[in-house]
Scaffold this motif. Sequence first.
Motif, short mmCIF file in Angstrom:
data_model
loop_
_atom_site.label_atom_id
_atom_site.label_comp_id
_atom_site.label_asym_id
_atom_site.label_seq_id
_atom_site.Cartn_x
_atom_site.Cartn_y
_atom_site.Cartn_z
N ARG A 46 52.22 56.32 13.14
CA ARG A 46 50.82 56.70 13.26
C ARG A 46 50.14 55.89 14.37
NH1 ARG A 46 49.80 56.34 8.30
NH2 ARG A 46 50.01 58.55 7.88
N LEU A 47 50.46 54.61 14.46
CA LEU A 47 49.89 53.77 15.52
C LEU A 47 50.36 54.23 16.89
CD1 LEU A 47 48.37 51.28 16.55
CD2 LEU A 47 50.47 49.95 16.16
N GLU A 48 51.65 54.47 17.03
CA GLU A 48 52.18 54.87 18.34
C GLU A 48 51.57 56.20 18.81
OE1 GLU A 48 56.37 54.90 17.87
OE2 GLU A 48 56.57 52.71 18.05
N ILE A 49 51.45 57.14 17.89
CA ILE A 49 50.85 58.44 18.24
C ILE A 49 49.40 58.25 18.66
CG2 ILE A 49 50.10 60.67 17.31
CD1 ILE A 49 52.66 60.58 15.54
N GLY A 50 48.67 57.44 17.91
CA GLY A 50 47.27 57.21 18.22
C GLY A 50 47.08 56.53 19.56
N LEU A 51 47.93 55.54 19.87
CA LEU A 51 47.82 54.84 21.15
C LEU A 51 48.11 55.80 22.31
CD1 LEU A 51 49.57 51.45 20.30
CD2 LEU A 51 47.16 51.75 20.90
N GLU A 52 49.13 56.63 22.14
CA GLU A 52 49.45 57.60 23.19
C GLU A 52 48.29 58.57 23.41
OE1 GLU A 52 53.09 59.50 22.20
OE2 GLU A 52 54.34 57.84 22.90
N GLU A 53 47.69 59.04 22.32
CA GLU A 53 46.56 59.97 22.45
C GLU A 53 45.36 59.30 23.10
OE1 GLU A 53 45.98 61.37 18.48
OE2 GLU A 53 47.56 62.90 18.63
N GLU A 54 45.22 57.99 22.90
CA GLU A 54 44.12 57.25 23.51
C GLU A 54 44.45 56.82 24.94
OE1 GLU A 54 41.08 56.04 22.22
OE2 GLU A 54 41.26 57.32 20.47
N GLY A 55 45.70 57.06 25.38
CA GLY A 55 46.10 56.68 26.73
C GLY A 55 46.42 55.21 26.90
N HIS A 56 46.87 54.57 25.82
CA HIS A 56 47.17 53.14 25.89
C HIS A 56 48.68 52.91 25.67
CE1 HIS A 56 42.96 52.40 25.96
NE2 HIS A 56 42.75 52.80 24.72
N PRO A 57 49.21 51.80 26.19
CA PRO A 57 50.64 51.50 26.03
C PRO A 57 51.02 51.24 24.57
CG PRO A 57 49.66 50.17 27.77
CD PRO A 57 48.53 50.80 27.03
N ARG A 58 52.25 51.56 24.26
CA ARG A 58 52.79 51.21 22.95
C ARG A 58 53.08 49.71 22.89
NH1 ARG A 58 57.47 55.52 21.18
NH2 ARG A 58 56.20 57.43 21.16
N PRO A 59 53.20 49.16 21.71
CA PRO A 59 53.59 47.75 21.61
C PRO A 59 55.02 47.53 22.08
CG PRO A 59 53.51 48.77 19.43
CD PRO A 59 52.93 49.77 20.38
N GLU A 60 55.27 46.32 22.58
CA GLU A 60 56.63 45.95 22.98
C GLU A 60 57.56 45.94 21.78
OE1 GLU A 60 58.15 44.58 26.18
OE2 GLU A 60 56.68 46.13 26.71
N LEU A 61 57.04 45.47 20.66
CA LEU A 61 57.84 45.44 19.44
C LEU A 61 56.92 45.38 18.24
CD1 LEU A 61 58.11 42.27 18.07
CD2 LEU A 61 59.12 41.91 20.30
N THR A 62 57.42 45.82 17.12
CA THR A 62 56.75 45.67 15.84
C THR A 62 57.71 44.92 14.92
OG1 THR A 62 57.54 47.86 15.16
CG2 THR A 62 55.30 47.71 16.04
N CYS A 63 57.17 44.05 14.11
CA CYS A 63 58.05 43.20 13.30
C CYS A 63 57.42 42.95 11.94
CB CYS A 63 58.30 41.88 14.02
SG CYS A 63 59.52 40.84 13.22
N SER A 64 58.16 43.29 10.90
CA SER A 64 57.69 43.02 9.54
C SER A 64 57.58 41.52 9.32
CB SER A 64 58.66 43.61 8.52
OG SER A 64 58.73 45.01 8.65
N GLN A 65 56.60 41.13 8.55
CA GLN A 65 56.41 39.72 8.27
C GLN A 65 55.87 39.56 6.85
OE1 GLN A 65 53.73 39.39 11.72
NE2 GLN A 65 52.06 38.88 10.33
#
Length: 345
Positions: free
Chosen positions: A38-57
């Motif tokens: 959901r985050l990646e789709i939203g960032l793409e629709e907003e014209g912003h880069p995806r994160p380099e990585l996502t990591c559970s913590q």
Amino acid sequence: MSVFDCSADVTKFHKDEITLSRDEQDEMRKRRDTGRRRLEIGLEEEGHPRPELTCSQGSYAMHTMVQDADCDYDIDDGIYFAEGDVVDDLGVPLTPQKAKERVCAALSRDKRFAKPAEVLSKCVRQVYNEGYHIDMPVYRIREEDDDEGRAQEIYELAGNGSWEASDARATTRWFKGEVADLNKAEDGRGDQMRRVVRLTKGFARSRGDWKELTTSGIVITKLVVDQFLPSEGRDDEALLETWKAIRDRLKKSTQVAHPVNASNLAEEGNAKVTFFRDKLDWALGDLAVLEEGCTRSEARQAWDSVFGTDYFENLPEPKEEDKRAFFIATSPKSDVRNDGNGRFG
């Protein structure tokens, strides 16, 4: 005096009522992955880069999540962006607040939620209709040279007004390292410590009105690691003795150091740590019966009282061979004390 042996009961309680089942773990993983998409789709629709990585913590990454009757689960998923991607249209670096707002806006493009994503002091939170929520701390990755001129990556968290040097993955590595070291010293000891962490977190959240008053999971985890007292084959005894050690430590000071950072997890006089200490002291008062030559029925009542449940009293009586291992039976119907000389018909 020895502690009344409720190890089988506590082990079963941990399995049935505390730790997540395999199906629940799979569901948590699906929820996390859905949030990432959901985050990646939203960032793409907003014209912003995806994160380099996502990591559970947090507890998800440490495998210390516990069941919650209200589905009040907290999934922490760190979002790491390259420094050059955390800028505005003119190339000006985003403030921590603006970086979190960008992530929040991307998540909020999905209108299927009753409650929109919100920006908190150190993360972006999305509450799901089922009751659980995903916290997304936002990081940027900078490169700088160390004292010997070698390039190194610096991780900074979008905090409350500033970019703070932080990397939650180091905390996860710390805990997993502690578990591994204990398992090397004695097979299974680290696994027992993880179960004690879960049981302690389960106790701390065992009443609905405690949840907002008690301390955090990471503080509890640090306290258990610092004060852990193992007992081979006896999770009940390990839990009891570790709780005593934590209570005694917190009576001296409620300050709790961070496992990897210079800052503290809790300062002296912290209200939530104090609340947890006082409830632990109360629980140990109820559990004192375990060292007073109690019956199995009395022992189970004590564990029920501590965890706010009727689980233990509803367990079946142990098999006869199990009884012979811990009791001197005087009659088939006797509830015999484990001090060897009391009998209650």
